[in-house]
Design a protein around this motif. Structure first.
Motif, PDB file in Angstrom:
ATOM      1  N   LEU A 207       0.833  -1.350   0.070  1.00  0.00           N
ATOM      2  CA  LEU A 207      -0.199   0.029  -0.055  1.00  0.00           C
ATOM      3  C   LEU A 207       0.663   1.082   0.051  1.00  0.00           C
ATOM      4  CD1 LEU A 207      -2.530  -0.989   2.633  1.00  0.00           C
ATOM      5  CD2 LEU A 207      -2.770  -1.167  -0.002  1.00  0.00           C
ATOM      6  N   GLY A 208       2.231   1.298  -0.158  1.00  0.00           N
ATOM      7  CA  GLY A 208       2.985   2.253  -0.044  1.00  0.00           C
ATOM      8  C   GLY A 208       3.088   2.920  -1.303  1.00  0.00           C
ATOM      9  N   THR A 209       3.858   4.051  -1.582  1.00  0.00           N
ATOM     10  CA  THR A 209       3.848   5.035  -2.695  1.00  0.00           C
ATOM     11  C   THR A 209       5.020   4.775  -3.441  1.00  0.00           C
ATOM     12  OG1 THR A 209       2.895   6.660  -1.410  1.00  0.00           O
ATOM     13  CG2 THR A 209       3.860   7.356  -3.446  1.00  0.00           C
ATOM     14  N   PRO A 210       5.002   4.384  -4.930  1.00  0.00           N
ATOM     15  CA  PRO A 210       6.237   4.148  -5.761  1.00  0.00           C
ATOM     16  C   PRO A 210       6.619   5.564  -5.930  1.00  0.00           C
ATOM     17  CG  PRO A 210       4.042   3.805  -6.911  1.00  0.00           C
ATOM     18  CD  PRO A 210       3.916   4.080  -5.360  1.00  0.00           C
ATOM     19  N   SER A 211       8.211   5.278  -6.406  1.00  0.00           N
ATOM     20  CA  SER A 211       8.883   6.483  -6.866  1.00  0.00           C
ATOM     21  C   SER A 211       8.250   6.652  -8.288  1.00  0.00           C
ATOM     22  CB  SER A 211      10.482   6.263  -6.955  1.00  0.00           C
ATOM     23  OG  SER A 211      10.765   5.386  -7.596  1.00  0.00           O
ATOM     24  N   ASP A 212       8.749   7.756  -8.917  1.00  0.00           N
ATOM     25  CA  ASP A 212       8.423   8.170 -10.472  1.00  0.00           C
ATOM     26  C   ASP A 212       9.215   7.245 -11.630  1.00  0.00           C
ATOM     27  OD1 ASP A 212       6.523  10.329  -9.508  1.00  0.00           O
ATOM     28  OD2 ASP A 212       7.998  11.918  -9.718  1.00  0.00           O
ATOM     29  N   ASP A 213      10.509   6.929 -10.860  1.00  0.00           N
ATOM     30  CA  ASP A 213      11.098   5.945 -12.010  1.00  0.00           C
ATOM     31  C   ASP A 213      10.877   4.607 -11.697  1.00  0.00           C
ATOM     32  OD1 ASP A 213      12.282   5.710  -9.629  1.00  0.00           O
ATOM     33  OD2 ASP A 213      14.401   5.944 -10.215  1.00  0.00           O
ATOM     34  N   LEU A 214       9.720   4.057 -10.509  1.00  0.00           N
ATOM     35  CA  LEU A 214       9.405   2.738 -10.291  1.00  0.00           C
ATOM     36  C   LEU A 214      10.589   1.849 -10.119  1.00  0.00           C
ATOM     37  CD1 LEU A 214       7.141   2.349 -13.384  1.00  0.00           C
ATOM     38  CD2 LEU A 214       6.700   3.397 -11.336  1.00  0.00           C
ATOM     39  N   MET A 217       9.924   2.154  -3.293  1.00  0.00           N
ATOM     40  CA  MET A 217       8.785   2.215  -2.600  1.00  0.00           C
ATOM     41  C   MET A 217       8.939   2.535  -1.332  1.00  0.00           C
ATOM     42  SD  MET A 217       5.495   1.424  -3.164  1.00  0.00           S
ATOM     43  CE  MET A 217       5.007  -0.116  -3.994  1.00  0.00           C
ATOM     44  N   GLU A 218       8.034   3.783  -0.983  1.00  0.00           N
ATOM     45  CA  GLU A 218       8.050   4.234   0.385  1.00  0.00           C
ATOM     46  C   GLU A 218       7.025   3.497   0.976  1.00  0.00           C
ATOM     47  OE1 GLU A 218      10.120   6.410   1.931  1.00  0.00           O
ATOM     48  OE2 GLU A 218      11.266   6.779   0.077  1.00  0.00           O
ATOM     49  N   SER A 219       7.428   2.957   2.111  1.00  0.00           N
ATOM     50  CA  SER A 219       6.159   2.067   2.785  1.00  0.00           C
ATOM     51  C   SER A 219       4.997   3.162   3.422  1.00  0.00           C
ATOM     52  CB  SER A 219       6.958   1.508   4.205  1.00  0.00           C
ATOM     53  OG  SER A 219       8.069   0.635   3.744  1.00  0.00           O
ATOM     54  N   SER A 220       3.855   2.316   3.789  1.00  0.00           N
ATOM     55  CA  SER A 220       2.736   3.189   4.406  1.00  0.00           C
ATOM     56  C   SER A 220       3.067   3.079   5.879  1.00  0.00           C
ATOM     57  CB  SER A 220       1.480   2.547   3.815  1.00  0.00           C
ATOM     58  OG  SER A 220       1.365   1.121   4.641  1.00  0.00           O
ATOM     59  N   TRP A 221       2.083   3.701   6.518  1.00  0.00           N
ATOM     60  CA  TRP A 221       2.173   3.656   7.860  1.00  0.00           C
ATOM     61  C   TRP A 221       2.148   2.181   8.564  1.00  0.00           C
ATOM     62  CZ3 TRP A 221      -1.561   1.744  11.088  1.00  0.00           C
ATOM     63  CH2 TRP A 221      -2.783   1.456  10.363  1.00  0.00           C
TER      64      TRP A 221
END
Length: 554
Positions: A207-214, A217-221
């Motif tokens: 459920l994290g947020t991927p970077s623009d270059d794929l 991944m930034e983890s969710s809380w």
């Protein structure tokens, strides 16, 4: 200190084989990972393509680590670290319970307490024992990465992160041993917390947020509620963050302090969670040995069913996550389009999830047959077999209940898949055409789940009969060898291709060759040799059980 050293020496002589197997297999996985990645993903373009596919289908992150760039060493950590950590966690949890509540049940702690060593020396020895085991594991994991050519700082960070996750579950195992009356209950509590936090970490990553270059991944809380998530966010060979390690150390200190505090206020042989009193007289339904086994196995079977239900639900319901992330990131949408042209990705995800459901079912089977060994070692089997009950009938009661546990666990997974498929279809009811397409897709996924369920029932039954066979031939090896077979099979099935293992060797894993849906047809794969193994193993178990005597604990 000398008294701790004496007890510690006895523990090491008793545990050297088990610790060698746990540490050796974990280090071997770390070392082999480099060779596999070099062969399968040798170029940055290869690794970028895999990471882009992961961002498009983040469900994969439930079984892999946290993407942290395309560096080859970071890619190895992404593929392998959660499994290195979970093996350290299992090793530590079982060690803690075995030498606290397990020794207390067996009467060993009472004997030591009666000597000048006192009550606290065995506990101190357990802490030192578990800590040393994790330190050795961490150092050898770091050495494996260094031998593969990885940078020193990242290598030591991976080793340290693996070790501190083990320490967290060492503390949890010691706490569970104070809470629960039996080693079986303490192990069950610890394992379920372990599995739950492992899954929570994976879902948080998905459920994290991927970077623009794929590539990241930034983890969710949600990931930050799990020790596995803390360790993954050290981001070895990328940012090399050491502070998440301190979270694991703090958790270890808190759990250990809680265990010591509870030990100081309870009597030997008692527990914080009181054991429920039994009925004065047994119900008519408990008149047979099989009914007794069913009654003893019911709580653990229900636990495995819950795990199967959640696994099945995730297999079909997380498709919405893919669509959502694809809508937010155009680059991921392009990857999704290309993947759809290459094959049915969602169906493949269902197969992967049901491989995990098969693993849960196999664990339920092994645990049930292992209970026969525990009954034998504790002397309660002798009381049952002193009646007109034949030893073969007694064993078949455990095997039969184990098979029921397999069917119930896999059926729960299929039920979860149906619920997830219904949710997936209902989420797209905004338009008639879209709703119909979503409904057809959900039905196809449930069909794939049904075929995978049948296949995994057969695969899990292989472990049921093999554990029963070990019990009849080498009873003292029932528990360690039964679980080792499951671990070896899942390692071959999930990691064989990654590590460059030949297809013939990978196919030795029942999970890897279980029947599955291939397009619109059923691929039986290794069904016939699985059935043959079940028949031969079951017959051999009956023959050997007729000939052997009861074996004492050892």
């Amino acid at each position: 200190m000398n008294r701790v050293r004496v007890i510690l020496g006895q523990r090491l002589r008793r545990d050297w084989l088990q610790l060698t197997l746990w540490i050796g297999s974990t280090v071997l996985l770390a070392f082999a990972g480099f060779a596999g990645v070099a062969e399968a993903y040798g170029t940055e373009q290869d690794r970028s393509g895999i990471l882009a596919a992961v961002m498009a289908n983040p469900v994969i992150l439930l079984f892999r680590g946290l993407p942290s760039g395309t560096d080859s060493s970071a890619f190895v950590v992404f593929l392998l670290f959660p499994w290195l950590a979970i093996m350290a966690a299992f090793m530590s949890a079982f060690l803690a319970v075995r030498h606290t509540r397990g020794d207390e049940e067996a009467g060993r702690v009472e004997l030591v307490d009666a000597t000048p060593a006192g009550r606290w020396t065995p506990t101190a020895a357990t802490l030192v024992h578990g800590t040393l085991a994790n330190v050795v594991l961490g150092v050898l994991v770091a050495a494996a990465f260094l031998a593969g050519g990885a940078a020193a700082q990242g290598s030591w960070l991976v080793g340290t992160a693996t070790a501190v996750v083990g320490l967290v579950f060492l503390g949890l195992g010691m706490l569970s041993a104070q809470l629960m009356r039996t080693s079986r209950g303490a192990n069950s509590l610890t394992v379920w917390v372990l599995v739950a936090t492992f899954v929570v970490s994976g879902i948080g990553n998905a459920l994290g947020t991927p970077s623009d270059d794929l590539t990241r991944m930034e983890s969710s809380w949600l990931t930050w509620t799990s020790a596995f998530g803390w360790a993954e966010n050290t981001r070895a060979f990328d940012e090399n963050l050491w502070w998440p390690v301190l979270l694991c150390v703090a958790a270890f200190v808190v759990l250990t302090a809680a265990a010591l505090a509870l030990q100081s206020v309870r009597d030997l042989g008692e527990s914080i969670v009181a054991e429920r009193l039994g009925r004065a007289s047994a119900r008519a339904g408990l008149a047979s040995t099989t009914a007794l086994v069913l009654r003893l196995s019911a709580p653990s079977t229900i636990g495995w069913m819950v795990g199967g239900l959640l696994t099945g639900a995730l297999s079909t319901s997380l498709g919405g996550v893919v669509d959502q992330i694809g809508g937010e990131n155009p680059a991921i949408a392009e990857v999704l389009t290309s993947l759809a042209a290459e094959g049915d990705l969602e169906q493949a995800v269902v197969v992967v999830f049901f491989t995990m459901a098969g693993l849960l079912a196999a664990c339920a089977a092994v645990q049930t047959v292992a209970r026969a060994r525990q009954e034998e070692a504790h002397g309660t089997a002798e009381q049952v077999l002193a009646t007109p009950v034949h030893r073969v009938r007694w064993l078949l009661g455990f095997v039969g209940v184990g098979f029921v546990a397999i069917v119930l666990t896999c059926s729960a997974a299929l039920g979860g898949a149906a619920l997830g498929g219904a949710a997936l279809g209902g989420a797209a009811l905004g338009g008639a055409a879209l709703g119909a397409a979503a409904g057809d897709n959900a039905a196809k996924l449930v069909e794939a789940a049904a075929v995978a369920t049948a296949g995994q029932v057969v695969a899990a039954t292989v472990f049921l009969v093999l554990t029963a066979l070990v019990f009849t031939v080498a009873p003292r090896l029932t528990i360690p060898l039964g679980w080792a077979l499951v671990v070896a099979a899942i390692m071959l099935g999930l990691f064989g291709p990654l590590l460059g293992v030949s297809e013939s060797l990978t196919d030795l894993s029942p999970f890897a060759v279980a029947p599955e849906l291939d397009g619109d047809t059923v691929d039986v794969r290794g069904l016939w040799w699985l059935v043959l193994t079940i028949c031969v193993g079951g017959a051999a178990s009956v023959v050997f059980m007729r000939r052997r005597e009861l074996a004492a604990a050892g």
